[in-house]
Design an enzyme around this catalytic site. Sequence first.
Site, short mmCIF file in Angstrom:
data_model
loop_
_atom_site.label_atom_id
_atom_site.label_comp_id
_atom_site.label_asym_id
_atom_site.label_seq_id
_atom_site.Cartn_x
_atom_site.Cartn_y
_atom_site.Cartn_z
N HIS A 193 2.06 -7.26 63.14
CA HIS A 193 3.15 -8.06 62.62
C HIS A 193 3.18 -9.29 63.29
O HIS A 193 4.13 -9.77 63.67
CB HIS A 193 4.62 -7.23 62.96
N ASP A 428 -0.96 -10.79 40.96
CA ASP A 428 -1.66 -10.37 39.56
C ASP A 428 -3.21 -10.84 39.60
O ASP A 428 -3.42 -12.09 39.73
CB ASP A 428 -0.92 -11.38 38.48
#
Length: 508
Positions: A193, A428
């Site tokens: 993280h 996408d």
Amino acid sequence: MDIARVDELDPFIDPFLPVYNSSISSSEMVHVLEQCRIAPPPGSVDDKYKYSLPLTFFDIPWLHFPPLKIFSFYEFSHPKAYFLDTIVPRIKHSLSLTLKHFFPLLGNLVFPTDGSIPEIRYKDGDSVSLTFAECSFDFDHLIGDQQRNDTDFHSLAPQISPTSTNFGIVPILAIQVTLFPNSGICIGFTFHHIADARAFHMFERLWAAIYKLGEATLESPGIVLPFYDRTVIKDPIGLRSTFWNHFGKIKHEGSTQPPPSTNNNVRATFIFRRAEVEGLRKWVISQIPDLQYVSSFTVICGYAWSCITKAGARILGDHEDAAVGENELENFAFTVDCRSLLDPPIPDAYFGNCLMGALATTKRMQLIQEDGFLAAVNSILKAMEERVRSKEGILQGVQNWVRDLKSINLTRLVAVVGAPRFDFYDVDFGLDLGRPKKFEVISRDKYILLSRCRANLEDFEVGLCFPKAKMDVFAEIFTDGCKGYLQNKSMSPRIQKPSRNFPHVSKL
């Protein structure tokens, strides 16, 4: 592990199907096709980044958490040969071109032997581990909303191996692309993280755009490249040192993975649709005098938090819930994206952590009663006011955060993970893969995974992971309670509103 602006989104609940009862887990059905390392083209990373990137006080609290496992599932109705001949080369090439803009993901998290504050280091030749695998498990089952065994997901993300035996040098990212022949592909990330969801999502979107359209996509409107200048993070009161003095004493968990569940934990997804959230929102406003607005984020999280607490109270055998008294404090944690709230604001494209925690707290007794939902909402509103709307700014009182953290019973903590503002389903990859059909995150702690719904962007998905018995009870409470609030609840006011209205919701 973040919060986004949540303005006008809304609920209902998909029916729960029985958990998939297979004697063979996905881990036994995965085998590796290829392991490689991907680096950017030679000489393509700016020279000024070939040394180190310091950590800010926003980064330090996350250092000792084990890596997250992040999964995006894509439909892919092609055989293995097409995957190997066409998809694998394109994935390697596009990832290489993308990584030259995200050098921290190539580097390592380095913990100096003298105990000083760690830093991110990158040098020429650093690369990211990329694994290609094949799985014969049921793809359609994994991308469903029904209960699924938690252990079935772990083998779809790679392990991160430290390059130093004492965890002094830890790789930041590893990627695995798993083929389900003629069904789908899972892209699994194991990620330390060193950046928040907003920053990591920027990497995912750019990779998908380059895969789809090539490097020319960098000239397209809307393409955002990361901003790395740490000097924009001002620290006049020495929060960096304050935080490290505390967190630096905690044993670093290095590459330790969240262990595969040995109980019967299951994952499941609930769908909140617009009409239901609007109904719950109107009911809340009718119960709190003078409250003019409450966000969908607050409504959804408040409702889920109260249902989780009620489910725990009903499962007397639950090891965490069995001996908990009614006056025990329950905690709900969320984070606020500080980029636009700092003074002065910093660029949206800032790559790193820029989150500040907020904590809602209320007695267990208030959450498990019939209108515990309302108590949860009121508690979250109060926490938002104290953190987000403080006249002293978003960092007001944060120097006391370490002290306050020590007083929290972490076994009575639920957190929200995810950021609907980022829309995890908008990654996408084009004709071969398109947009994800399912998004999942595995974290160490109890959490609610909140995201926009893949089927309708006006709806929300709420993902949870519990032992099966608790999930069954939660599903019943969640479904029946929502119907009850929408159909039968009185519209007379119940509790006092917080001292301030919220014209819009916080940022996750």
